[in-house]
Design an enzyme around this catalytic site. Structure first.
Site, mmCIF file in Angstrom:
data_model
loop_
_atom_site.group_PDB
_atom_site.id
_atom_site.type_symbol
_atom_site.label_atom_id
_atom_site.label_comp_id
_atom_site.label_asym_id
_atom_site.label_seq_id
_atom_site.Cartn_x
_atom_site.Cartn_y
_atom_site.Cartn_z
ATOM 1 N N HIS A 57 10.122 -45.213 27.081
ATOM 2 C CA HIS A 57 9.152 -44.103 27.200
ATOM 3 C C HIS A 57 8.404 -44.126 28.536
ATOM 4 O O HIS A 57 7.215 -43.798 28.597
ATOM 5 C CB HIS A 57 8.140 -44.113 26.038
ATOM 6 C CG HIS A 57 8.781 -43.893 24.697
ATOM 7 N ND1 HIS A 57 9.020 -42.641 24.192
ATOM 8 C CD2 HIS A 57 9.245 -44.759 23.772
ATOM 9 C CE1 HIS A 57 9.605 -42.759 23.005
ATOM 10 N NE2 HIS A 57 9.754 -44.034 22.736
ATOM 11 N N ASN A 130 8.434 -39.384 17.183
ATOM 12 C CA ASN A 130 9.467 -38.829 18.060
ATOM 13 C C ASN A 130 9.693 -37.368 17.704
ATOM 14 O O ASN A 130 9.187 -36.886 16.686
ATOM 15 C CB ASN A 130 10.796 -39.579 17.867
ATOM 16 C CG ASN A 130 10.853 -40.879 18.656
ATOM 17 O OD1 ASN A 130 10.197 -41.025 19.677
ATOM 18 N ND2 ASN A 130 11.649 -41.807 18.178
ATOM 19 N N TYR A 340 4.200 -52.744 19.886
ATOM 20 C CA TYR A 340 3.485 -51.810 20.771
ATOM 21 C C TYR A 340 2.240 -52.471 21.357
ATOM 22 O O TYR A 340 2.002 -52.437 22.569
ATOM 23 C CB TYR A 340 3.129 -50.514 20.014
ATOM 24 C CG TYR A 340 4.295 -49.572 19.923
ATOM 25 C CD1 TYR A 340 5.453 -49.935 19.250
ATOM 26 C CD2 TYR A 340 4.271 -48.330 20.534
ATOM 27 C CE1 TYR A 340 6.548 -49.085 19.182
ATOM 28 C CE2 TYR A 340 5.364 -47.471 20.474
ATOM 29 C CZ TYR A 340 6.488 -47.854 19.796
ATOM 30 O OH TYR A 340 7.566 -47.005 19.739
#
Ligand code: NDP
Length: 509
Positions: A57, A130, A340
């Protein structure tokens, strides 16, 4: 750019600068003097301008705005931002491609990230989804390998169709996402013209401690628009940043993009009885069984003041929950809860929650975490830095605790137990949802990409298309020019292997 009051140029610590065009030298031909501290400071900072690029990303665009609750869901969740119809919460959203580098084109065929940070009064809630409702794999142990195959070959530094399709053809559960990725929805026309999905199942719980499973769908109010393969190729040359530009320019014009948030909700009992594992991220929850309900509106109406400050440093994590919302046992989600936050600590440092775009604007931090790089405030001052304490430090609030729920089973590495049902939903998508044009484009997109892989990989991947739907397999095989005998063998093999899937499919439809 610029404008406003004319300011005097200074060094980083405020000292005025007399000359910013000529380095200090011994004579007019040099050498440059060590005592030119302005030059040293300027070069030293420039050398450190870049922070690590996101491993996935990396290329993205973002904007601020608000979320408005439009339905009463207090029966299902006690989350305060959803507690009243009409309640607005400030948000920051970031859209992205996945596999490309920070300078890659916006029009690549790739899933799009759809991440929204809500600055609620109970802390930040991040929805990190997404533009596709499913994913390629269901076990996080496969994730780093999967991403390697979508990026560059370690020897040539080129994208490599062999790596790409080798992995996917050896990973049959990817077939649903592959079918969406190679459909026209694999290249959204802009970030405004695509949906966003949680993909994962999450848990909602109410103030009685009852819980439900939910999936989120942000449906674009601008309508779905995609680029064909040919349009995307042309766009890559003409304007590689077209989606970034489109989002910025639309907001600057006052055309604020919006999405309607829908949720699908399931009770734990429904989940236990359902015909497949509802936590499996390679599958959707059929709308006929779990109709989506509209619960809110997302509106983006503010362009970032500075890209680095707000978009590059924006850090979203599926582990940022508020009371009333928690994780499901979805294996992929469980790994993302770790990964993350971990990657943000690497990229931005342990105090990334202090960066204004990430800071909890409406629920100040009162923790016992201390110090670390770039902790720049009083950091709890002289107050206690441990718990429990008898000096009035912040206390846990039992009402914020998540209700217990039962888990059972043997600890071990469990393989997926219903491999044939991997082919049911991609088959439905191909047969029932797509029209002739969609199918033509899907097959053309696959063939043009898969043609770059070795023949044995082409065959193995084509076998998966056959399993989803014989017509799908046959058309890809023909497009690739795979020989008659091989195709016959594939068709025969897949017919046999399809028996289970077809039987299953009939039973359940
Ligand atoms: P439904 O007919 O009730 O729903 C179909 C969904 O497919 C709609 O949400 C629609 O999204 C979406 N869709 C339409 N065209 C395409 C396309 N070319 N590529 C991908 N998605 C498309 O059927 P089911 O719920 O039974 O699902 C059938 C199949 O639809 C699934 O196997 C899945 O592949 C796909 N799908 C299902 C979703 C779900 O949550 N159930 C969500 C998205 C896709 P829109 O309204 O935006 O046009």
């Amino acid at each position: 750019m610029g404008g406003g009051e004319k300011k005097k140029l200074t060094r980083a610590f405020g000292m005025p600068v007399g000359d910013d065009q000529n380095s200090e030298t011994a004579g007019d031909r040099g050498p440059v003097l060590m005592q030119d501290v302005h030059l040293l400071e300027k070069l030293g900072h420039f050398d450190r301008e870049r922070i690590p690029e996101r491993v996935v990303h990396a290329k993205g665009a973002g904007a601020g705005g608000y979320f408005e609750a439009t339905a009463d869901v207090t029966k299902y969740t006690k989350a305060k931002f959803l507690s009243e119809v009409g309640k607005r919460t400030e948000v920051f959203a970031r859209f992205s491609t996945v596999g490309g580098e920070k300078g890659s084109a916006d029009s690549e065929r790739d899933p799009r990230g759809f991440a929204v940070k809500l600055y609620t009064e109970e802390g930040n809630y991040d929805l990190v989804g997404n533009n596709t409702p499913v994913f390629f794999i269901r076990d996080p142990l496969k994730f780093p390998d999967f991403i390697h195959t979508q990026k560059r070959n370690p020897a040539t530094n080129l994208k490599d169709p062999n790596m790409f399709w080798d992995f996917l053809s050896l990973t049959p559960e990817s077939i649903h996402q592959v079918t969406i990725l190679f459909s026209d929805r694999g290249i959204p026309a802009t970030y405004r013209h695509m949906n966003g999905y949680s993909s994962h199942t999450y848990k909602w719980y109410n103030d009685k401690g009852e819980y439900y499973w939910v999936q989120y769908h942000f449906k674009t109010d601008q309508g779905i628009r995609n680029l064909t393969r040919e349009e995307a190729e042309e766009m890559r040359g003409r304007d590689p940043d077209h989606a970034t530009r489109d989002l910025h320019d639309a907001i600057a014009r006052g055309e604020f993009p919006s999405w309607t948030l829908e949720v699908q909700i399931m009770t734990p009992e429904q989940a236990d009885e359902y015909r497949f594992d509802i936590l499996d991220i390679t599958k959707v929850w059929p709308h006929a069984d779990f109709p989506p309900t509209k619960i809110g509106k997302l509106v983006l109406n503010r362009n970032p003041v500075n890209y680095f400050a707000e978009v590059e440093q924006a850090a979203f994590s599926p582990s940022s929950f508020v009371p009333g919302i928690g994780p499901s046992p979805d294996k992929m989600l469980q790994a993302r809860l770790f990964s993350y936050h971990d990657t943000h600590i690497h990229r931005l440092g342990p105090n990334y929650h202090l960066i204004p775009v990430n800071a909890p604007k409406n629920a100040p931090e009162h923790s016992y975490q201390r110090d670390g790089f770039m902790r720049t405030d009083a950091d709890g001052g002289g107050g206690p830095n441990y718990w429990p304490n008898s000096f009035g430090g912040p206390e846990p609030d039992a009402s914020a605790a998540e209700p217990r729920f039962e888990v059972r089973g043997d600890a071990g590495r469990h393989a997926y137990s219903h491999p044939n049902d991997d082919f049911v939903q991609p088959g439905n998508l191909y047969r029932d949802i797509m029209n002739d044009r969609d199918r033509d484009h899907l097959v053309g997109n696959i063939v043009s990409h898969l043609a770059g892989a070795e023949k044995n990989i082409q065959l193995r991947q084509t076998a998966l298309f056959f399993k989803a739907e014989p017509d799908y397999g046959l058309r890809v095989a023909n497009g690739l020019g795979l020989g008659g005998k091989e195709v016959e063998r594939l068709a025969k093999m897949s017919q046999e292997e399809r028996v289970e899937a077809t039987k299953y499919s009939r039973e359940v439809r």
